[in-house]
Design a protein around this motif. Structure first.
Motif, mmCIF file in Angstrom:
data_model
loop_
_atom_site.group_PDB
_atom_site.id
_atom_site.type_symbol
_atom_site.label_atom_id
_atom_site.label_comp_id
_atom_site.label_asym_id
_atom_site.label_seq_id
_atom_site.Cartn_x
_atom_site.Cartn_y
_atom_site.Cartn_z
ATOM 1 N N ASP A 295 2.143 -8.441 10.403
ATOM 2 C CA ASP A 295 2.876 -9.618 9.916
ATOM 3 C C ASP A 295 3.240 -9.511 8.440
ATOM 4 O O ASP A 295 4.077 -10.281 7.952
ATOM 5 C CB ASP A 295 2.033 -10.888 10.110
ATOM 6 C CG ASP A 295 1.744 -11.193 11.566
ATOM 7 O OD1 ASP A 295 2.592 -10.870 12.415
ATOM 8 O OD2 ASP A 295 0.654 -11.752 11.842
ATOM 9 N N MET A 296 2.624 -8.584 7.724
ATOM 10 C CA MET A 296 2.809 -8.525 6.278
ATOM 11 C C MET A 296 4.186 -7.957 5.910
ATOM 12 O O MET A 296 4.653 -7.000 6.516
ATOM 13 C CB MET A 296 1.717 -7.671 5.631
ATOM 14 C CG MET A 296 0.291 -8.205 5.840
ATOM 15 S SD MET A 296 0.000 -9.831 5.092
ATOM 16 C CE MET A 296 -0.029 -10.890 6.566
ATOM 17 N N ASP A 297 4.798 -8.561 4.910
ATOM 18 C CA ASP A 297 6.073 -8.064 4.404
ATOM 19 C C ASP A 297 5.877 -7.002 3.330
ATOM 20 O O ASP A 297 6.786 -6.220 3.049
ATOM 21 C CB ASP A 297 6.893 -9.218 3.818
ATOM 22 C CG ASP A 297 7.262 -10.255 4.864
ATOM 23 O OD1 ASP A 297 7.759 -9.864 5.934
ATOM 24 O OD2 ASP A 297 7.032 -11.459 4.622
ATOM 25 N N VAL A 298 4.695 -6.992 2.713
ATOM 26 C CA VAL A 298 4.404 -6.021 1.666
ATOM 27 C C VAL A 298 2.893 -5.844 1.593
ATOM 28 O O VAL A 298 2.137 -6.770 1.917
ATOM 29 C CB VAL A 298 4.967 -6.493 0.303
ATOM 30 C CG1 VAL A 298 4.227 -7.726 -0.200
ATOM 31 C CG2 VAL A 298 4.940 -5.393 -0.744
ATOM 32 N N ALA A 299 2.481 -4.656 1.185
ATOM 33 C CA ALA A 299 1.061 -4.377 0.949
ATOM 34 C C ALA A 299 0.899 -3.914 -0.489
ATOM 35 O O ALA A 299 1.571 -2.966 -0.916
ATOM 36 C CB ALA A 299 0.542 -3.310 1.914
ATOM 37 N N GLN A 300 0.053 -4.624 -1.227
ATOM 38 C CA GLN A 300 -0.273 -4.234 -2.601
ATOM 39 C C GLN A 300 -1.719 -3.753 -2.575
ATOM 40 O O GLN A 300 -2.653 -4.543 -2.642
ATOM 41 C CB GLN A 300 -0.090 -5.423 -3.553
ATOM 42 C CG GLN A 300 1.237 -6.152 -3.425
ATOM 43 C CD GLN A 300 2.441 -5.348 -3.887
ATOM 44 O OE1 GLN A 300 2.320 -4.218 -4.369
ATOM 45 N NE2 GLN A 300 3.623 -5.912 -3.744
ATOM 46 N N PRO A 340 6.957 -1.345 2.505
ATOM 47 C CA PRO A 340 6.856 -1.432 1.044
ATOM 48 C C PRO A 340 5.398 -1.497 0.589
ATOM 49 O O PRO A 340 4.640 -2.352 1.028
ATOM 50 C CB PRO A 340 7.590 -2.736 0.721
ATOM 51 C CG PRO A 340 8.439 -3.027 1.924
ATOM 52 C CD PRO A 340 7.676 -2.486 3.090
ATOM 53 N N LEU A 341 5.046 -0.579 -0.298
ATOM 54 C CA LEU A 341 3.664 -0.455 -0.763
ATOM 55 C C LEU A 341 3.655 -0.389 -2.287
ATOM 56 O O LEU A 341 4.354 0.447 -2.876
ATOM 57 C CB LEU A 341 3.029 0.814 -0.176
ATOM 58 C CG LEU A 341 1.656 1.213 -0.707
ATOM 59 C CD1 LEU A 341 0.579 0.279 -0.154
ATOM 60 C CD2 LEU A 341 1.331 2.662 -0.325
ATOM 61 N N SER A 379 14.086 -7.925 0.297
ATOM 62 C CA SER A 379 15.024 -8.886 0.881
ATOM 63 C C SER A 379 14.292 -10.069 1.500
ATOM 64 O O SER A 379 14.812 -11.182 1.554
ATOM 65 C CB SER A 379 15.895 -8.197 1.946
ATOM 66 O OG SER A 379 15.071 -7.628 2.967
ATOM 67 N N ARG A 380 13.068 -9.822 1.958
ATOM 68 C CA ARG A 380 12.235 -10.905 2.477
ATOM 69 C C ARG A 380 10.791 -10.626 2.088
ATOM 70 O O ARG A 380 10.290 -9.534 2.279
ATOM 71 C CB ARG A 380 12.349 -10.987 3.999
ATOM 72 C CG ARG A 380 11.352 -11.976 4.614
ATOM 73 C CD ARG A 380 11.445 -12.016 6.123
ATOM 74 N NE ARG A 380 10.378 -12.858 6.674
ATOM 75 C CZ ARG A 380 10.231 -13.112 7.974
ATOM 76 N NH1 ARG A 380 11.082 -12.614 8.847
ATOM 77 N NH2 ARG A 380 9.240 -13.874 8.381
ATOM 78 N N CYS A 381 10.146 -11.636 1.530
ATOM 79 C CA CYS A 381 8.712 -11.511 1.250
ATOM 80 C C CYS A 381 8.063 -12.882 1.358
ATOM 81 O O CYS A 381 8.107 -13.686 0.421
ATOM 82 C CB CYS A 381 8.465 -10.907 -0.134
ATOM 83 S SG CYS A 381 6.714 -10.483 -0.375
ATOM 84 N N ASP A 382 7.508 -13.146 2.511
ATOM 85 C CA ASP A 382 6.807 -14.399 2.776
ATOM 86 C C ASP A 382 5.303 -14.211 2.894
ATOM 87 O O ASP A 382 4.551 -15.175 2.740
ATOM 88 C CB ASP A 382 7.329 -15.043 4.063
ATOM 89 C CG ASP A 382 8.790 -15.442 3.954
ATOM 90 O OD1 ASP A 382 9.192 -15.922 2.879
ATOM 91 O OD2 ASP A 382 9.538 -15.264 4.934
ATOM 92 N N ILE A 400 -4.823 -12.606 1.483
ATOM 93 C CA ILE A 400 -3.548 -12.842 2.148
ATOM 94 C C ILE A 400 -2.861 -13.940 1.357
ATOM 95 O O ILE A 400 -3.403 -15.044 1.196
ATOM 96 C CB ILE A 400 -3.718 -13.280 3.616
ATOM 97 C CG1 ILE A 400 -4.580 -12.279 4.394
ATOM 98 C CG2 ILE A 400 -2.353 -13.458 4.273
ATOM 99 C CD1 ILE A 400 -4.000 -10.884 4.502
ATOM 100 N N LEU A 401 -1.682 -13.637 0.840
ATOM 101 C CA LEU A 401 -0.885 -14.608 0.106
ATOM 102 C C LEU A 401 0.369 -14.921 0.918
ATOM 103 O O LEU A 401 1.008 -14.005 1.460
ATOM 104 C CB LEU A 401 -0.478 -14.055 -1.270
ATOM 105 C CG LEU A 401 -1.624 -13.659 -2.208
ATOM 106 C CD1 LEU A 401 -1.054 -13.144 -3.531
ATOM 107 C CD2 LEU A 401 -2.571 -14.823 -2.459
ATOM 108 N N GLN A 402 0.719 -16.200 0.988
ATOM 109 C CA GLN A 402 1.863 -16.630 1.776
ATOM 110 C C GLN A 402 2.726 -17.600 0.981
ATOM 111 O O GLN A 402 2.226 -18.461 0.260
ATOM 112 C CB GLN A 402 1.401 -17.287 3.080
ATOM 113 C CG GLN A 402 0.660 -16.320 4.000
ATOM 114 C CD GLN A 402 0.218 -16.970 5.312
ATOM 115 O OE1 GLN A 402 -0.679 -17.783 5.324
ATOM 116 N NE2 GLN A 402 0.853 -16.568 6.398
#
Length: 404
Positions: A295-300, A340-341, A379-382, A400-402
């Motif tokens: 479900d993640m749009d990005v992983a930091q 995206p990482l 383009s999308r990061c929720d 988890i940040l939303q």
């Protein structure tokens, strides 16, 4: 699962541009705390009077070794209902944020400053500036009488971070195989992200897989370009209640899940070095937020070494155990890619400002969710996954940040 219900959010952030220690201005840690707090409050659109919570890093705070929150609160001119010192190495920023969110959800406070000064402070006439060099020689290991590491690790050459992470990489190679090119690709993709981030210390310096593999081996199999470069810096975030978040200038990043696991101090005592504490922490964070890795749009992901990233990807559930190198080969980890990482460049290319290094991952997740990342904006990061790692894979946390 019980836990956070998403009623607290990161609403503002501040971060010094990473600089080499010899060129960065020296500031007392209290000065840095005040400066970072002011910047973060302005970023959030809040006032100093809104702050009633403080989380700070106590170890290595220049002006005090005890009563650090009280000293910092006094200097800021605030009174707080919640004060905390977090000492988890590179996991400290993640630990700060979830503790602040929990305090807010419990009704203890409405806005918490989480701050980590990481520029050098000026030394007084009776202070020894060489203490840091001596401490860094042994990494995070204690040399004090009675410390297990002083008796059982250091005399046998197990000192500093490089040897520990190299030992983990060797163990991984023995169990699952090792592809140096895949490991180098992690560093290269993150450097590509740094090229789109003017604040990164390696901005404007492209990197290739061949460059990484040709760089000096520091501890087999780790090359110097797979290891973070320590820099001077510092960072802060403001975590606020849902009510205050509604007043904030930018889209808030709500803290909906967290996990934390401390398994050992020295990897000498790990039951299996390739199975890391992030597995437990990430499972808890995903369960609490009701989300999954997909479900993640990005992983930091905390990236003191490329092997840290690889193991964190596997153990957090983004791919199967032993499949990390194939995952890296098959995915584009840049901000333009399909996974995206570390879109700011990661600490490998943004820079690691001591304990504040891991806050760069937290701030980048917030920045992406707020839609403020400039050229590297997704383009999308929720939804964002953030990890922290302290010691030699010994203490790890996940957030988890939303977006709202």
């Amino acid at each position: 699962m019980t836990g956070l219900s998403g009623k607290a959010a990161i609403v503002g952030a501040a971060q010094y541009r990473p600089e080499k220690y010899q060129t960065a201005p020296q500031m007392f840690h209290l000065e840095q705390v005040a400066d970072l707090a002011g910047r973060a409050l302005r970023d959030a659109g809040l006032r100093r009077e809104d702050l009633d919570g403080l989380v700070i890093n106590g170890p290595h705070f220049h002006e005090a070794s005890v009563f650090v929150p009280a000293m910092a609160a006094e200097y800021l001119g605030i009174e707080v209902n919640f004060a905390e010192v977090v000492d988890l190495g590179g996991c400290t920023p993640v630990g700060m944020v979830w503790r602040a969110a929990a305090a807010i959800e419990m009704g203890l406070c409405q806005a918490v400053l989480c701050v980590l000064p990481a520029r050098m402070a000026p030394f007084g006439p009776d202070e020894d500036p060489a203490w840091m060099a001596r401490a860094m020689r042994f990494g995070g290991h204690s040399t004090a009488f009675g410390a297990p590491e002083a008796e059982f690790d250091l005399p046998y050459g197990h000192m500093g971070q490089n040897t520990g992470y190299a030992m983990i990489a060797q163990r991984y190679a023995a169990r699952y195989g090792y592809d140096p090119k895949a490991m180098a690709k992690i560093a290269v993709d993150q450097r590509t992200n740094a090229l789109a981030n003017p604040e990164a210390i390696f901005h404007g310096q492209p990197l290739s897989v061949e460059d990484v593999l040709a760089s000096r081996k520091v501890a087999d199999p780790l090359h110097v370009l797979e290891i973070v470069m320590p820099v001077a810096g510092g960072a802060a975030v403001i975590v606020a209640s849902k009510e205050l978040a509604a007043r904030a200038k930018h889209r808030p990043a709500f803290v909906t899940g967290f996990g934390e696991r401390l398994a050992f101090k020295s990897p000498s005592y790990a039951e299996e070095m390739t199975e890391t504490p992030i597995a437990h922490a990430a499972r808890q964070a995903f369960a609490m937020s009701g989300t999954r890795p997909g479900d993640m749009d990005v992983a930091q992901i905390y990236d003191c070494y490329t092997i840290t990233v690889l193991l964190s990807l596997e153990d957090a559930g983004f791919c199967g155990k032993g499949e990390g190198m194939a995952f890296v080969r098959e995915h584009d980890l840049t901000w333009k890619g399909n996974f995206p990482l570390n879109t700011h460049g990661g600490q490998l290319s943004f820079g690691q400002a001591a304990a504040a290094g891991g806050m760069s991952q937290v701030i980048e997740a917030y920045t992406q969710i707020a839609g403020r990342a400039g050229e590297r904006q997704l383009s999308r990061c929720d939804q964002a996954f953030v990890s922290g790692t302290g010691g030699v894979m010994s203490e790890q946390g996940a957030l988890i940040l939303q977006g709202s």
